[in-house]
Design a protein around this motif. Structure first.
Motif, PDB file in Angstrom:
ATOM      1  N   GLY A   4       4.185  -5.274  18.245  1.00  0.00           N
ATOM      2  CA  GLY A   4       3.073  -4.803  19.059  1.00  0.00           C
ATOM      3  C   GLY A   4       3.058  -5.443  20.439  1.00  0.00           C
ATOM      4  O   GLY A   4       3.754  -6.429  20.693  1.00  0.00           O
ATOM      5  N   PHE A   5       2.233  -4.868  21.328  1.00  0.00           N
ATOM      6  CA  PHE A   5       2.076  -5.422  22.674  1.00  0.00           C
ATOM      7  C   PHE A   5       0.601  -5.421  23.048  1.00  0.00           C
ATOM      8  O   PHE A   5      -0.089  -4.409  22.910  1.00  0.00           O
ATOM      9  N   ASN A   6       0.142  -6.569  23.548  1.00  0.00           N
ATOM     10  CA  ASN A   6      -1.254  -6.753  23.928  1.00  0.00           C
ATOM     11  C   ASN A   6      -1.494  -6.205  25.335  1.00  0.00           C
ATOM     12  O   ASN A   6      -0.828  -6.610  26.294  1.00  0.00           O
ATOM     13  N   LEU A   7      -2.467  -5.296  25.468  1.00  0.00           N
ATOM     14  CA  LEU A   7      -2.724  -4.626  26.751  1.00  0.00           C
ATOM     15  C   LEU A   7      -3.411  -5.533  27.781  1.00  0.00           C
ATOM     16  O   LEU A   7      -3.603  -5.111  28.936  1.00  0.00           O
ATOM     17  N   LEU A   8      -3.745  -6.757  27.430  1.00  0.00           N
ATOM     18  CA  LEU A   8      -4.345  -7.670  28.403  1.00  0.00           C
ATOM     19  C   LEU A   8      -3.397  -7.989  29.560  1.00  0.00           C
ATOM     20  O   LEU A   8      -3.837  -8.534  30.578  1.00  0.00           O
ATOM     21  N   LEU A   9      -2.137  -7.664  29.423  1.00  0.00           N
ATOM     22  CA  LEU A   9      -1.232  -7.836  30.569  1.00  0.00           C
ATOM     23  C   LEU A   9      -1.683  -6.990  31.751  1.00  0.00           C
ATOM     24  O   LEU A   9      -1.440  -7.350  32.913  1.00  0.00           O
ATOM     25  N   TRP A  10      -2.365  -5.865  31.468  1.00  0.00           N
ATOM     26  CA  TRP A  10      -2.787  -4.945  32.528  1.00  0.00           C
ATOM     27  C   TRP A  10      -4.295  -4.867  32.712  1.00  0.00           C
ATOM     28  O   TRP A  10      -4.766  -4.662  33.818  1.00  0.00           O
ATOM     29  N   PRO A  20      -0.527   6.171  30.627  1.00  0.00           N
ATOM     30  CA  PRO A  20       0.928   6.168  30.865  1.00  0.00           C
ATOM     31  C   PRO A  20       1.616   4.884  30.393  1.00  0.00           C
ATOM     32  O   PRO A  20       2.792   4.914  30.001  1.00  0.00           O
ATOM     33  N   ILE A  21       0.897   3.762  30.428  1.00  0.00           N
ATOM     34  CA  ILE A  21       1.464   2.504  29.916  1.00  0.00           C
ATOM     35  C   ILE A  21       1.712   2.630  28.417  1.00  0.00           C
ATOM     36  O   ILE A  21       2.750   2.179  27.903  1.00  0.00           O
ATOM     37  N   LEU A  22       0.774   3.241  27.714  1.00  0.00           N
ATOM     38  CA  LEU A  22       0.948   3.444  26.271  1.00  0.00           C
ATOM     39  C   LEU A  22       2.201   4.272  26.000  1.00  0.00           C
ATOM     40  O   LEU A  22       2.959   3.981  25.060  1.00  0.00           O
ATOM     41  N   GLU A  23       2.424   5.292  26.806  1.00  0.00           N
ATOM     42  CA  GLU A  23       3.606   6.133  26.637  1.00  0.00           C
ATOM     43  C   GLU A  23       4.887   5.336  26.871  1.00  0.00           C
ATOM     44  O   GLU A  23       5.876   5.496  26.136  1.00  0.00           O
ATOM     45  N   ASP A  24       4.875   4.456  27.880  1.00  0.00           N
ATOM     46  CA  ASP A  24       6.046   3.619  28.144  1.00  0.00           C
ATOM     47  C   ASP A  24       6.333   2.683  26.970  1.00  0.00           C
ATOM     48  O   ASP A  24       7.500   2.481  26.589  1.00  0.00           O
ATOM     49  N   LEU A  25       5.289   2.103  26.413  1.00  0.00           N
ATOM     50  CA  LEU A  25       5.468   1.191  25.278  1.00  0.00           C
ATOM     51  C   LEU A  25       6.023   1.931  24.066  1.00  0.00           C
ATOM     52  O   LEU A  25       6.873   1.406  23.337  1.00  0.00           O
ATOM     53  N   LYS A  26       5.555   3.153  23.861  1.00  0.00           N
ATOM     54  CA  LYS A  26       6.095   3.960  22.766  1.00  0.00           C
ATOM     55  C   LYS A  26       7.566   4.261  22.997  1.00  0.00           C
ATOM     56  O   LYS A  26       8.399   4.138  22.076  1.00  0.00           O
ATOM     57  N   ARG A  27       7.923   4.641  24.217  1.00  0.00           N
ATOM     58  CA  ARG A  27       9.325   4.941  24.524  1.00  0.00           C
ATOM     59  C   ARG A  27      10.211   3.717  24.340  1.00  0.00           C
ATOM     60  O   ARG A  27      11.381   3.824  23.966  1.00  0.00           O
ATOM     61  N   CYS A  28       9.652   2.546  24.622  1.00  0.00           N
ATOM     62  CA  CYS A  28      10.413   1.305  24.489  1.00  0.00           C
ATOM     63  C   CYS A  28      10.720   0.990  23.024  1.00  0.00           C
ATOM     64  O   CYS A  28      11.697   0.300  22.730  1.00  0.00           O
ATOM     65  N   GLY A  29       9.888   1.501  22.117  1.00  0.00           N
ATOM     66  CA  GLY A  29      10.129   1.280  20.696  1.00  0.00           C
ATOM     67  C   GLY A  29       9.026   0.566  19.954  1.00  0.00           C
ATOM     68  O   GLY A  29       9.141   0.318  18.744  1.00  0.00           O
ATOM     69  N   TYR A  30       7.943   0.231  20.644  1.00  0.00           N
ATOM     70  CA  TYR A  30       6.858  -0.506  19.995  1.00  0.00           C
ATOM     71  C   TYR A  30       6.215   0.326  18.885  1.00  0.00           C
ATOM     72  O   TYR A  30       6.058   1.541  19.001  1.00  0.00           O
ATOM     73  N   ASP A  31       5.833  -0.383  17.820  1.00  0.00           N
ATOM     74  CA  ASP A  31       5.130   0.251  16.704  1.00  0.00           C
ATOM     75  C   ASP A  31       3.647   0.436  17.002  1.00  0.00           C
ATOM     76  O   ASP A  31       2.995   1.319  16.434  1.00  0.00           O
ATOM     77  N   GLY A  32       3.111  -0.407  17.859  1.00  0.00           N
ATOM     78  CA  GLY A  32       1.692  -0.323  18.151  1.00  0.00           C
ATOM     79  C   GLY A  32       1.296  -1.194  19.323  1.00  0.00           C
ATOM     80  O   GLY A  32       2.132  -1.867  19.934  1.00  0.00           O
ATOM     81  N   VAL A  33       0.007  -1.184  19.623  1.00  0.00           N
ATOM     82  CA  VAL A  33      -0.529  -1.948  20.743  1.00  0.00           C
ATOM     83  C   VAL A  33      -1.756  -2.726  20.285  1.00  0.00           C
ATOM     84  O   VAL A  33      -2.402  -2.374  19.291  1.00  0.00           O
ATOM     85  N   GLU A  34      -2.045  -3.778  21.034  1.00  0.00           N
ATOM     86  CA  GLU A  34      -3.253  -4.567  20.765  1.00  0.00           C
ATOM     87  C   GLU A  34      -4.260  -4.271  21.874  1.00  0.00           C
ATOM     88  O   GLU A  34      -3.984  -4.494  23.060  1.00  0.00           O
ATOM     89  N   THR A 264       6.179  -6.154  35.000  1.00  0.00           N
ATOM     90  CA  THR A 264       5.683  -5.993  33.632  1.00  0.00           C
ATOM     91  C   THR A 264       6.727  -5.318  32.751  1.00  0.00           C
ATOM     92  O   THR A 264       6.781  -5.557  31.545  1.00  0.00           O
ATOM     93  N   THR A 265       7.576  -4.490  33.362  1.00  0.00           N
ATOM     94  CA  THR A 265       8.646  -3.837  32.605  1.00  0.00           C
ATOM     95  C   THR A 265       9.560  -4.867  31.956  1.00  0.00           C
ATOM     96  O   THR A 265      10.010  -4.688  30.816  1.00  0.00           O
ATOM     97  N   GLU A 266       9.868  -5.949  32.680  1.00  0.00           N
ATOM     98  CA  GLU A 266      10.683  -7.003  32.095  1.00  0.00           C
ATOM     99  C   GLU A 266       9.992  -7.604  30.876  1.00  0.00           C
ATOM    100  O   GLU A 266      10.625  -7.852  29.844  1.00  0.00           O
ATOM    101  N   ASP A 270      12.257  -6.766  27.781  1.00  0.00           N
ATOM    102  CA  ASP A 270      12.971  -7.928  27.246  1.00  0.00           C
ATOM    103  C   ASP A 270      12.260  -8.489  26.019  1.00  0.00           C
ATOM    104  O   ASP A 270      12.901  -8.985  25.092  1.00  0.00           O
ATOM    105  N   GLY A 271      10.923  -8.425  26.040  1.00  0.00           N
ATOM    106  CA  GLY A 271      10.160  -8.934  24.896  1.00  0.00           C
ATOM    107  C   GLY A 271      10.438  -8.166  23.623  1.00  0.00           C
ATOM    108  O   GLY A 271      10.592  -8.740  22.540  1.00  0.00           O
ATOM    109  N   PHE A 272      10.515  -6.844  23.742  1.00  0.00           N
ATOM    110  CA  PHE A 272      10.813  -6.024  22.560  1.00  0.00           C
ATOM    111  C   PHE A 272      12.189  -6.368  22.003  1.00  0.00           C
ATOM    112  O   PHE A 272      12.359  -6.546  20.788  1.00  0.00           O
TER     113      PHE A 272
END
Length: 282
Positions: A4-10, A20-34, A264-266, A270-272
């Motif tokens: 997962g990825f925590n949206l507090l970064l933004w 659109p950030i949610l869509e990017d995270l999905k494309r990156c491969g994340y299972d979910g968001v916080e 933030t893309t890095e 990279d985090g994923f």
């Protein structure tokens, strides 16, 4: 294991402009968001939940008690009642969102200090509160996950041993614990042994670099951390929590005075890869 990825970064409040950030995270491969729940209504989070469903993203929640008027361990009955009302609102919004895990430093007011160590009376008030809170969470199909945070942000629960002992006394199936690599790096004499200490209560994990920047770009030993989590048969969320300077109020609250990453893309790219590859090779 889910990543997962925590949206507090933004943002501290996810709105349509962040979709659109949610869509990017999905494309990156994340299972979910916080999702941070610091303001808003259940209706707002129900709409967000529908968008997450459309994208195929699962979700967890991060929340806190922002003021002493809603302190679960406060001496005044009005403080505990304020905390119950605030938590009920958090849980109602989380249920509307479709989240099953609500985590954060939900044991005391964030950033408040008494000037002394926690007292037996504060602990007793906290345990009574969290037994009730567990019932509130259970009624909504949610697990409340308490996060021990470092001594510069909180004085009540700082280490995994502190948290494990507290949760053992609360003894509620809907109240569990979180391991966070950033806080463990500050507070634990042995961060890897601390995983074993919290293992009986472990329901959520935050991956955060020592400087709150891109995971893998600092000195946290993530390879050993993943091995320690596997050794206790952890198979839940591993969620990245990083902070930047895009929101001045949030940057001030998280003590972010300089940039920790070029983009933030890095952080999420990279985090994923760090989690995905590191977990499978651990």
């Amino acid at each position: 294991m889910k990543i997962g990825f925590n949206l507090l970064l933004w943002t501290a409040h996810v709105e349509r402009r962040h979709w659109p950030i949610l869509e990017d995270l999905k494309r990156c491969g994340y299972d979910g968001v916080e999702i941070p729940i610091f303001e808003g209504t259940p209706e707002h989070y129900a709409e967000l939940g529908r968008e997450l469903d459309r994208l195929g993203l699962d979700r967890t929640v991060i929340a806190l008690f922002p003021g002493t008027e809603m302190n679960p361990i406060g001496a005044e009955p009005s403080q505990q009642e304020g905390a119950r009302r605030h938590l009920a609102w958090i849980l109602d919004c989380s249920a509307a969102l479709g989240a099953k895990i609500v985590g954060g430093p939900l044991h005391s007011t964030l950033g408040h200090f008494s000037g002394d160590a926690p007292t037996a009376a504060e602990r007793e008030r906290g345990i009574a509160f969290h037994r009730d809170a567990g019932d509130m969470a259970r009624d909504r199909g949610i697990t409340l996950v308490l996060e021990a945070i470092n001594r510069f942000e909180c004085y009540f629960v700082n280490t995994m041993q502190d948290l494990a002992g507290y949760l053992a006394e609360v003894d509620h199936p809907n109240v569990a614990g979180m391991y966070d690599t950033f806080h463990a790096n500050i507070e634990e004499k042995d961060p890897l042994a601390a995983v074993a200490a919290i293992a009986p209560h472990l329901a959520h994990v935050h991956v955060s670099e020592n400087d709150r920047g891109t995971p893998g770009k600092g000195h946290i030993d993530f390879d050993s951390t993943f091995k320690a989590l596997k050794a206790v048969d952890y198979d839940g969320w591993i969620t990245i929590e990083a902070f930047g300077r895009s929101l001045p109020l949030l940057a001030a609250a998280t003590r972010v005075w300089r940039d920790f990453f070029p983009s933030t893309t890095e952080v999420y790219g990279d985090g994923f890869k760090l989690i995905h590859d590191g977990w499978h090779s651990a």
